[in-house]
Scaffold this active site. Sequence first.
Site, PDB file in Angstrom:
ATOM      1  N   GLU A  20      26.441  47.809  56.610  1.00  0.00           N
ATOM      2  CA  GLU A  20      25.735  49.366  57.029  1.00  0.00           C
ATOM      3  C   GLU A  20      25.005  49.109  55.412  1.00  0.00           C
ATOM      4  O   GLU A  20      23.788  49.849  54.881  1.00  0.00           O
ATOM      5  CB  GLU A  20      26.875  50.524  58.003  1.00  0.00           C
ATOM      6  CG  GLU A  20      26.909  50.036  59.070  1.00  0.00           C
ATOM      7  CD  GLU A  20      25.618  50.649  59.432  1.00  0.00           C
ATOM      8  OE1 GLU A  20      25.005  50.747  59.145  1.00  0.00           O
ATOM      9  OE2 GLU A  20      25.703  50.273  60.492  1.00  0.00           O
ATOM     10  N   GLU A  69      46.184  35.563  60.290  1.00  0.00           N
ATOM     11  CA  GLU A  69      46.354  36.428  59.483  1.00  0.00           C
ATOM     12  C   GLU A  69      47.455  36.313  58.619  1.00  0.00           C
ATOM     13  O   GLU A  69      48.302  36.771  57.471  1.00  0.00           O
ATOM     14  CB  GLU A  69      47.300  37.568  60.369  1.00  0.00           C
ATOM     15  CG  GLU A  69      45.944  38.382  60.788  1.00  0.00           C
ATOM     16  CD  GLU A  69      46.825  40.046  62.000  1.00  0.00           C
ATOM     17  OE1 GLU A  69      47.541  40.123  61.621  1.00  0.00           O
ATOM     18  OE2 GLU A  69      45.599  39.828  62.707  1.00  0.00           O
TER      19      GLU A  69
END
Length: 300
Positions: A80, A111
């Site tokens: 953004e 992970e």
Amino acid sequence: MPPPTTEQLPQIGAIDMLSPHAATQALLDGQMAALDAVRSALPTLADASETMAATIRTGNSLIYIAAGSSGLMALADGCELPGTFGIPPSSIQIHMAGGIPTDASMPGNTEDDTQAAELATQNIQKGDTAIVISASGSTPFAVTAAKSAKAKGATVIAIANNPASPLLKIADMQICLQTPPEAIAGSTRLGAGTAQKAALNMLSSMMGIRLGHVYQGQMVNVVADNAKLVQRATGIITNIAGVPSEIAKAALHDSNGNTKQAILVASGCSAQEANDLLLAHDGQLGPCLQSITSNKDAIV
């Protein structure tokens, strides 16, 4: 030793045994409690936002690093910034364990991939800022990346939902969002994710403010690259410069879509003069407008 709060059983009992209305209420209550957990981190969030702003001012990079749902929060925030605040995309890196998904597949084993974490941080330089996020604060990908980034001279901002976790111990700036046990035990996309999203929103928004990309509560460095944003930018120019929309649109055109520059053009500058003013005042619109006003008063 009790399990970390992100793994503890919910305090409300088994949510699947509740009525749909009661379960929905419990989920909402969990979200509200998670947001409240952000409050204690406000001082560190304010300081960390200045670190991020300084990184952008000096031409260095922000590097978001996370896995799983924390990675999705990082992705949303980092993506953004160019549109909202005009931050160059080249100044932002986003590293998510297993890569950014193109479908709904996010394998959990990524992970644990510490080799991938080392690879993700190989281009980090001194002066960069790494924002590393992990609900548990012990995810191997995140912890390894934080160690590597710090070793390379980057400032490490860590966001975790468990106090005294390994990730927080590594970090230069520790943002602990101690959210309560999830309504569905261990599902950290719920409360922990909400708290992370709020914290990231605050960090990046405060960074934009400190960089001078917000003036009078408006996004003065918004990139106007579609019809809606051209309209928004035109409205911002109209509001701040106090000119009709036709003049605002012309100023935006003459400034090649640079909203901040267009505000100064609409206030009486040429595009080059506006650019020079912004450079002289470190991109802060207030002093630029004050300078224009002072020059007009001197002429009168």
